[in-house]
Each structure stands twice: as structure tokens, then as C-alpha cells.
Design a protein around this motif. Structure first.
Motif, PDB file in Angstrom:
ATOM      1  N   ARG A  69       0.822  -1.218   0.000  1.00 22.69           N
ATOM      2  CA  ARG A  69       0.000   0.000   0.000  1.00 22.69           C
ATOM      3  C   ARG A  69       0.855   1.267   0.000  1.00 22.69           C
ATOM      4  NH1 ARG A  69      -5.465  -1.472   3.122  1.00 22.69           N
ATOM      5  NH2 ARG A  69      -5.554  -3.607   2.386  1.00 22.69           N
ATOM      6  N   ARG A  70       1.881   1.214  -0.808  1.00 28.66           N
ATOM      7  CA  ARG A  70       2.768   2.363  -0.985  1.00 28.66           C
ATOM      8  C   ARG A  70       2.537   2.923  -2.382  1.00 28.66           C
ATOM      9  NH1 ARG A  70       7.085   2.274   2.789  1.00 28.66           N
ATOM     10  NH2 ARG A  70       7.278   4.448   2.202  1.00 28.66           N
ATOM     11  N   GLN A  71       3.097   4.063  -2.632  1.00 26.99           N
ATOM     12  CA  GLN A  71       2.966   4.725  -3.921  1.00 26.99           C
ATOM     13  C   GLN A  71       4.303   4.671  -4.662  1.00 26.99           C
ATOM     14  OE1 GLN A  71       0.014   6.134  -5.051  1.00 26.99           O
ATOM     15  NE2 GLN A  71      -0.860   5.220  -3.193  1.00 26.99           N
ATOM     16  N   ASP A  72       4.234   4.685  -5.977  1.00 24.04           N
ATOM     17  CA  ASP A  72       5.458   4.740  -6.781  1.00 24.04           C
ATOM     18  C   ASP A  72       6.274   5.981  -6.415  1.00 24.04           C
ATOM     19  OD1 ASP A  72       4.252   2.560  -7.952  1.00 24.04           O
ATOM     20  OD2 ASP A  72       3.954   3.511  -9.896  1.00 24.04           O
ATOM     21  N   SER A  73       5.581   7.063  -6.099  1.00 28.60           N
ATOM     22  CA  SER A  73       6.275   8.303  -5.717  1.00 28.60           C
ATOM     23  C   SER A  73       7.036   8.142  -4.409  1.00 28.60           C
ATOM     24  CB  SER A  73       5.294   9.466  -5.631  1.00 28.60           C
ATOM     25  OG  SER A  73       4.283   9.186  -4.689  1.00 28.60           O
ATOM     26  N   ASP A  74       6.531   7.305  -3.500  1.00 25.68           N
ATOM     27  CA  ASP A  74       7.254   7.016  -2.251  1.00 25.68           C
ATOM     28  C   ASP A  74       8.568   6.304  -2.556  1.00 25.68           C
ATOM     29  OD1 ASP A  74       5.084   8.004  -0.743  1.00 25.68           O
ATOM     30  OD2 ASP A  74       4.176   6.001  -0.600  1.00 25.68           O
ATOM     31  N   LEU A  75       8.513   5.375  -3.498  1.00 24.42           N
ATOM     32  CA  LEU A  75       9.715   4.649  -3.897  1.00 24.42           C
ATOM     33  C   LEU A  75      10.724   5.610  -4.504  1.00 24.42           C
ATOM     34  CD1 LEU A  75      11.358   2.058  -4.391  1.00 24.42           C
ATOM     35  CD2 LEU A  75      10.051   1.762  -6.516  1.00 24.42           C
ATOM     36  N   ALA A  76      10.265   6.455  -5.393  1.00 25.38           N
ATOM     37  CA  ALA A  76      11.161   7.421  -6.035  1.00 25.38           C
ATOM     38  C   ALA A  76      11.839   8.298  -4.984  1.00 25.38           C
ATOM     39  CB  ALA A  76      10.395   8.277  -7.035  1.00 25.38           C
ATOM     40  N   LYS A  77      11.065   8.784  -4.040  1.00 26.30           N
ATOM     41  CA  LYS A  77      11.614   9.647  -2.987  1.00 26.30           C
ATOM     42  C   LYS A  77      12.650   8.885  -2.152  1.00 26.30           C
ATOM     43  CE  LYS A  77      10.218  12.802   0.648  1.00 26.30           C
ATOM     44  NZ  LYS A  77       9.098  13.446   1.337  1.00 26.30           N
ATOM     45  N   ALA A  78      12.351   7.635  -1.804  1.00 17.56           N
ATOM     46  CA  ALA A  78      13.278   6.824  -1.005  1.00 17.56           C
ATOM     47  C   ALA A  78      14.593   6.584  -1.739  1.00 17.56           C
ATOM     48  CB  ALA A  78      12.623   5.490  -0.639  1.00 17.56           C
TER      49      ALA A  78
ATOM     50  N   ILE B  28      15.901  -0.451  -2.606  1.00 11.82           N
ATOM     51  CA  ILE B  28      14.537  -0.886  -2.931  1.00 11.82           C
ATOM     52  C   ILE B  28      14.101  -1.965  -1.947  1.00 11.82           C
ATOM     53  CG2 ILE B  28      13.122  -2.086  -4.638  1.00 11.82           C
ATOM     54  CD1 ILE B  28      14.814  -0.615  -6.807  1.00 11.82           C
ATOM     55  N   ALA B  29      14.979  -2.918  -1.688  1.00  8.72           N
ATOM     56  CA  ALA B  29      14.659  -3.986  -0.729  1.00  8.72           C
ATOM     57  C   ALA B  29      14.351  -3.393   0.642  1.00  8.72           C
ATOM     58  CB  ALA B  29      15.804  -4.984  -0.647  1.00  8.72           C
ATOM     59  N   GLY B  30      15.162  -2.432   1.067  1.00  8.86           N
ATOM     60  CA  GLY B  30      14.927  -1.781   2.344  1.00  8.86           C
ATOM     61  C   GLY B  30      13.584  -1.061   2.384  1.00  8.86           C
ATOM     62  N   PHE B  31      13.270  -0.349   1.335  1.00 12.51           N
ATOM     63  CA  PHE B  31      12.005   0.368   1.223  1.00 12.51           C
ATOM     64  C   PHE B  31      10.834  -0.593   1.325  1.00 12.51           C
ATOM     65  CE2 PHE B  31       8.537   1.651  -1.649  1.00 12.51           C
ATOM     66  CZ  PHE B  31       8.132   2.836  -1.042  1.00 12.51           C
ATOM     67  N   LEU B  32      10.975  -1.762   0.717  1.00 14.93           N
ATOM     68  CA  LEU B  32       9.902  -2.750   0.699  1.00 14.93           C
ATOM     69  C   LEU B  32       9.899  -3.653   1.933  1.00 14.93           C
ATOM     70  CD1 LEU B  32      10.122  -3.738  -3.058  1.00 14.93           C
ATOM     71  CD2 LEU B  32       8.340  -2.342  -1.963  1.00 14.93           C
ATOM     72  N   GLY B  33      10.941  -3.517   2.782  1.00 14.70           N
ATOM     73  CA  GLY B  33      11.031  -4.369   3.965  1.00 14.70           C
ATOM     74  C   GLY B  33      11.371  -5.807   3.621  1.00 14.70           C
ATOM     75  N   GLU B  34      12.089  -5.985   2.519  1.00  6.40           N
ATOM     76  CA  GLU B  34      12.475  -7.314   2.056  1.00  6.40           C
ATOM     77  C   GLU B  34      13.965  -7.530   2.283  1.00  6.40           C
ATOM     78  OE1 GLU B  34      10.474  -9.709   0.634  1.00  6.40           O
ATOM     79  OE2 GLU B  34       8.744  -8.423   1.009  1.00  6.40           O
TER      80      GLU B  34
END
Length: 71
Positions: A24-33, A59-65
């Protein structure tokens, strides 16, 4: 010798954006991270282009993976 799945182009980005949606995240959240513009993440998503390897740990960190660079 272990068998490894050879990834097709775009498989990594497909999985990334599946997880973005699932979390439930946004692509924009990923870009910012990642410190990139939304046009960059949009390109990966719409053109089915995998992001450069240098972004995978973040990316893995952002996703908690978990992330491992070894096969």
C-alpha cells in the motif's frame, strides 16, 4: 550445482511494483526513497525495465524485504 531461475528482462521491476502495491505504498514514495524522480520509477514500471543494480539494496529496504547480492 544448484539450479537458478534466469530472470527475463522486466521481471525484477514487475516484482518490485507488485510489492509496492501490496504494501500500500505509492510509486512516488519509492522514487523519494531512492532519491530519483518519479519519471525514473515510472519508466521502470511502464517500460518493464529493471532498475540498475545499485538501487536494489535501497529498494529492498524500502519494501522491507531481505537483500542478498549473491545468487
Amino acid at each position: 550445482m544448484e539450479n537458478y531461475h534466469i530472470l527475463e528482462p522486466g521481471e525484477v521491476s514487475e516484482r518490485i511494483f507488485e510489492l509496492v502495491l501490496k504494501n500500500r505504498r505509492q510509486d512516488s514514495d519509492l522514487a523519494k526513497a531512492l532519491g530519483v524522480g518519479t519519471s525514473q520509477t515510472s519508466y521502470w514500471k511502464t517500460k518493464h525495465v529493471d532498475p540498475p543494480a545499485k538501487f536494489l539494496p535501497a529498494i529492498a529496504g524500502f519494501l522491507g524485504e531481505p537483500y542478498s547480492s549473491s545468487p
